[in-house]
Design an enzyme around this catalytic site. Structure first.
Site, PDB file in Angstrom:
ATOM      1  N   GLU A   1     -27.732  37.442 -43.624  1.00 19.07           N
ATOM      2  CA  GLU A   1     -26.368  37.076 -44.023  1.00 19.07           C
ATOM      3  C   GLU A   1     -25.957  38.002 -45.162  1.00 19.07           C
ATOM      4  O   GLU A   1     -26.696  38.137 -46.141  1.00 19.07           O
ATOM      5  CB  GLU A   1     -26.322  35.640 -44.499  1.00 19.07           C
ATOM      6  CG  GLU A   1     -26.612  34.605 -43.441  1.00 19.07           C
ATOM      7  CD  GLU A   1     -26.535  33.199 -44.019  1.00 19.07           C
ATOM      8  OE1 GLU A   1     -25.410  32.738 -44.317  1.00 19.07           O
ATOM      9  OE2 GLU A   1     -27.592  32.589 -44.205  1.00 19.07           O
TER      10      GLU A   1
ATOM     11  N   ARG B   1     -42.700  31.866 -43.919  1.00 16.02           N
ATOM     12  CA  ARG B   1     -42.000  32.590 -44.980  1.00 16.02           C
ATOM     13  C   ARG B   1     -42.997  33.087 -46.016  1.00 16.02           C
ATOM     14  O   ARG B   1     -44.080  32.547 -46.184  1.00 16.02           O
ATOM     15  CB  ARG B   1     -40.986  31.679 -45.680  1.00 16.02           C
ATOM     16  CG  ARG B   1     -39.774  31.339 -44.842  1.00 16.02           C
ATOM     17  CD  ARG B   1     -38.772  30.555 -45.649  1.00 16.02           C
ATOM     18  NE  ARG B   1     -38.292  31.338 -46.776  1.00 16.02           N
ATOM     19  CZ  ARG B   1     -37.192  31.038 -47.465  1.00 16.02           C
ATOM     20  NH1 ARG B   1     -36.481  29.984 -47.156  1.00 16.02           N
ATOM     21  NH2 ARG B   1     -36.823  31.786 -48.471  1.00 16.02           N
TER      22      ARG B   1
ATOM     23  N   LYS C   1     -30.324  32.530 -53.702  1.00 20.94           N
ATOM     24  CA  LYS C   1     -29.122  33.242 -54.154  1.00 20.94           C
ATOM     25  C   LYS C   1     -28.379  32.431 -55.208  1.00 20.94           C
ATOM     26  O   LYS C   1     -27.924  32.975 -56.220  1.00 20.94           O
ATOM     27  CB  LYS C   1     -28.216  33.517 -52.951  1.00 20.94           C
ATOM     28  CG  LYS C   1     -28.844  34.421 -51.909  1.00 20.94           C
ATOM     29  CD  LYS C   1     -28.111  34.325 -50.583  1.00 20.94           C
ATOM     30  CE  LYS C   1     -28.882  35.086 -49.497  1.00 20.94           C
ATOM     31  NZ  LYS C   1     -28.321  34.881 -48.163  1.00 20.94           N
TER      32      LYS C   1
END
Length: 794
Positions: free
Chosen positions: A290, A505, A515
């Site tokens: 993204e 992950r 973020k």
């Protein structure tokens, strides 16, 4: 009255089973299921329907009740069979005892998975599944005896603490179709015959091998994953080797249907044939970030995994921006992501955008409504949150009505949040009818004001994968809950369906990568920006001086893991040292300087000293530094009153100056009025003209004045986001010593022409990189890592 759906004929009303459900409960317990497991099965509509059909058919075939062994196999069949058209065929084999063991059932399920639409070749099927193969007790006895004899010496030493599972496994491998219970019984009997009854010593627990503590989550700690690899780096397989090898059991292109859980429709094989005609059987992956933030260390694993898997298998990888949320997307993020992919050494086959396909995605949404698989809903966002929400009151509205309303959404006739398009499915995590489109009156960076409705990830991702004919859609583990919607949507539209594979992950201790939280750190002034070298964004690591090869090597050492992995930062730093040791030329720098005057300097003017760029390999060249009457040393390299064991400059204790061939000896200490040492006067002699000194220290002469930034961990605790460890939140856990700035450090003039991101080893101090803040004649260096791991860190 609220209801919970169980299946086409079952209802659980206010927590009470209906008569139909009670009949099924009795049927399931008659198969040998416990009442608890039977009730849990009833909650799964698909499983309960399939198990009821299997049990009913088996009863009709047998004409009697079903024994527990057969019931167990029927449950295994119902819970694992994806192609329901094969149910009757397989039940007939189980009911007639032609398939009567778990290995036979597993082989049968694999066979029908590999032959989704072909007529079953009965002879071939029975041969592959061991139908009719009889394993005699004598064969079992012989196989177990051979296995025990193989390990006899070790069994006699370890006795009952020996791993009996190993004996079971080897015997079963020798007798593929044997009954597992019979093998276990034979192993127990022969071991008893060999060792006799258990003695008191046999009842003691086997000593545990010391190992790293495992976190009390499903994460694996760094030590569990790579401790041995770091200590023996030469034995670590490269990521390419891992991705080519047996570490991944991925399907071959075009054989998507062999993947467990893959949904097969009457159109599947034709779509796969078309897919192979387009791709030529080539592996295709994609990296789909993204563009609403900077990539971090976890993305490095994703980049290596997606690009690396394609590269290792002579395939291609797309860089596809998931630009479906214009509110949060900025051009700087697109640029930074492209830069970081290139920095790590990868070149996309093609850069694409989800927005490239907006027209097609919209047309498919209309088609989905036509097929009765989507509807326009007016529930607000807060009503859609949580698990197992009530069905939308608009779920069954007429197709024509949803088509008109969806067109009205596209034309801007609804405000944001007033209407959404939802898909008719229930996901693994209980989420019902995920949103496909929502209204957003925000101009898009590529399409401008053309659209006021934008697709969601749940709708967009699988369809973009389909358009680009991705073969392996590699996602992190949290997307596993979206796998059902991924398959469902492609099949609902009858388009090519790729396979989604999940991997663990990669996270780091002493870090945050969210973020939102990084923006909080920036807003609080704790860090400068996304590229502050104390962060673990890729731009921050680049600025700090981490070589991209080191990050890729780190990902290789972590390995192709499925479990989520949280690593210690020092393991990443070890990879950095490995690379910089061979690539960063040496220089000398003094952080806290002490002026030294050589009173008997051996020349009338400065001498030019040849310093090897890499002392261990002088074939890599030399650089030249001046050696003059006045030199500067580290203040810690001198003590008037040294403690025992101190080996550097002191009264009566000379030291050598590195690379000069000279030894200096203290003659006079000059102090300021407050008693602080201002400078030293020394004499020098050739190193070979007397006793060898105890130490050689670094120095500079006629140096450059530079700024040096010394970085340390940003947070004090291993898990700054864990309320149990940091009750005050991550912003309360900042390390006040995470940045120390030396504004007037002295560096030898060999680095005068260095450019941003040039890297050096300052001897005895660490590895340093030129910061982009540098200007001509005013260099700024970031300490990348120290020369050795700080023993005080845990």
């Amino acid at each position: 009255m609220p209801t919970c759906r169980l299946g086409p004929k079952f209802l659980l009303v206010s927590g009470v089973l209906t008569m139909a459900a009670l009949d099924s409960l009795a049927l399931f317990t008659g198969l040998g299921l416990s009442e608890h497991k039977a009730r849990e099965t009833l909650k799964n509509a698909a499983l309960s329907t399939q198990l009821r059909d299997a049990a009913t058919q088996a009863q009709q075939t047998l004409g009697s009740t079903i024994d527990k062994a057969t019931g167990t196999l029927l449950y295994g069949l119902a819970s694992r069979l994806r192609d329901t058209r094969r149910l009757s065929f397989l039940v007939s084999y189980i009911a007639t005892k032609k398939i009567h063991t778990e290995p036979q059932l597993s082989a049968a399920l694999e066979y029908v998975r590999s032959h989704p639409l072909d007529p079953i070749d009965t002879m071939d099927f029975e041969q592959e599944c061991g139908v009719g193969v009889m394993v005699t007790p004598e064969q079992i006895e012989e196989a177990v005896e051979a296995t025990i004899n193989k390990h006899r010496a070790q069994i006699l030493v370890e006795r009952y603490r020996f791993n009996m599972g190993l004996l079971m496994g080897e015997a079963r491998a020798a007798l593929k179709w044997a009954d597992g219970k019979m093998i276990k019984h034979e192993v127990d009997m022969q071991v008893l015959h060999l060792l006799g009854p258990k003695m008191e010593a046999d009842l003691e627990k086997k000593p545990k091998v010391a190992k790293a503590r495992v976190e009390e989550t499903d994460q694996r700690t760094a030590k569990d994953v790579v401790e041995n690899a770091v200590e023996a780096a030469g034995q670590t397989l490269s990521l390419m080797e891992q991705l080519r090898g047996e570490a991944l059991k991925f399907h071959k292109p075009g054989e998507n249907y062999k993947t467990p859980g893959y949904v097969i429709t009457p159109h599947t094989m034709d779509l796969l044939r078309q897919h192979l005609e387009i791709t030529g059987g080539q592996v295709r992956t994609r990296f789909p970030p993204e563009p609403n933030g900077i990539l971090h260390i976890g993305h490095a694993k994703a980049i290596n995994f997606n690009f690396g898997y394609a590269k290792a298998n002579n395939g291609i990888c797309f860089l596809r921006f998931d630009d479906t949320n214009p509110e949060k997307e900025e051009e700087k993020f697109f640029t930074a992501i492209c830069d970081m992919v290139a920095w790590l050494g990868y070149t996309p086959y093609k850069v694409t955008y989800a927005s490239d396909y907006f027209d097609q995605l919209y047309a498919w949404a209309v088609e989905l409504i036509h097929r009765g698989q989507a509807y326009v809903c007016h529930q607000r966002g807060e009503e859609l949150k949580g698990h197992n929400p009530l069905p939308s009151p608009w779920r069954d509205r007429p197709l024509e009505e949803s088509l008109l309303l969806f067109e009205a959404m596209r034309k801007g006739k609804f405000s944001e949040g007033e209407a959404t398009l939802r898909m008719k499915l229930v996901m693994e995590d209980g989420k019902m009818d995920p949103v496909a489109y929502r209204v957003k009156y925000t101009p898009h960076h590529r399409t401008g004001d053309k659209w006021c409705i934008y697709p969601t990830y749940d709708y967009t991702h699988c369809l973009c994968d389909s358009i680009e004919h991705i073969t392996h859609s590699l996602c992190t583990k949290e997307f596993q809950a979206r796998r059902s919607s991924y398959f469902w949507l492609c099949n609902a539209l009858d388009v090519y369906c790729p396979v989604q594979w999940e991997y663990g992950r990669l996270n780091l201790h002493y870090a945050v990568v969210s973020k939102r939280k990084i923006l909080q750190l920036v807003a609080a002034g704790a860090v400068r920006d996304w590229d502050d070298p104390r962060l673990f964004t890729l731009t921050a690591l680049q600025r700090r001086g981490f070589p991209p090869e080191a990050i890729n090597n780190f990902c290789a050492r972590v390995g192709v893991t499925v479990a989520q992995t949280t690593m210690e930062p020092h393991l990443l730093e070890a990879c950095v040292r490995d690379v910089l040791n061979d690539t960063a030329p040496r220089a000398m720098a003094v952080l806290e300087s002490l002026r030294v005057v050589i009173t008997n300097f051996p020349a009338a003017k400065p001498l030019d000293i040849q310093v090897p760029n890499f002392p261990a390999d002088e074939t890599k060249g030399f650089h030249q530094v001046p050696f003059a009457t006045i030199v500067f040393i580290e203040r810690t390299d001198f003590k008037e009153e040294p403690e025992p064991g101190y080996k550097r400059l002191a009264w009566g204790q000379p030291v050598g100056l590195r690379h000069t061939g000279y030894v200096i000896e203290l003659q006079h200490v000059i102090k300021d009025p407050s008693g602080c040492v201002e400078s030293l006067e020394v004499t020098c002699r050739r190193a070979d003209a007397g006793e060898k000194p105890k130490a050689f220290i670094h120095w500079v002469s006629q140096p450059l004045i530079c700024e040096i930034r010394l970085y340390d961990r940003l947070f004090q605790h291993k898990n700054p986001e864990d309320p149990a460890e940091v009750p005050g939140g991550f912003l309360s856990d900042l390390n006040p010593a995470s940045l120390q700035v030396v504004e007037a450090a002295l560096v030898d003039c060999s680095v005068a022409l260095a450019k941003p991101f040039d890297k050096f080893q300052f001897e005895r101090l660490g590895y340093f990189s030129v910061d982009p803040d540098s200007r001509q004649g005013q260099l700024v260096f970031n300490r990348t890592v120290t020369l050795k791991e700080d023993p005080g860190k845990v």
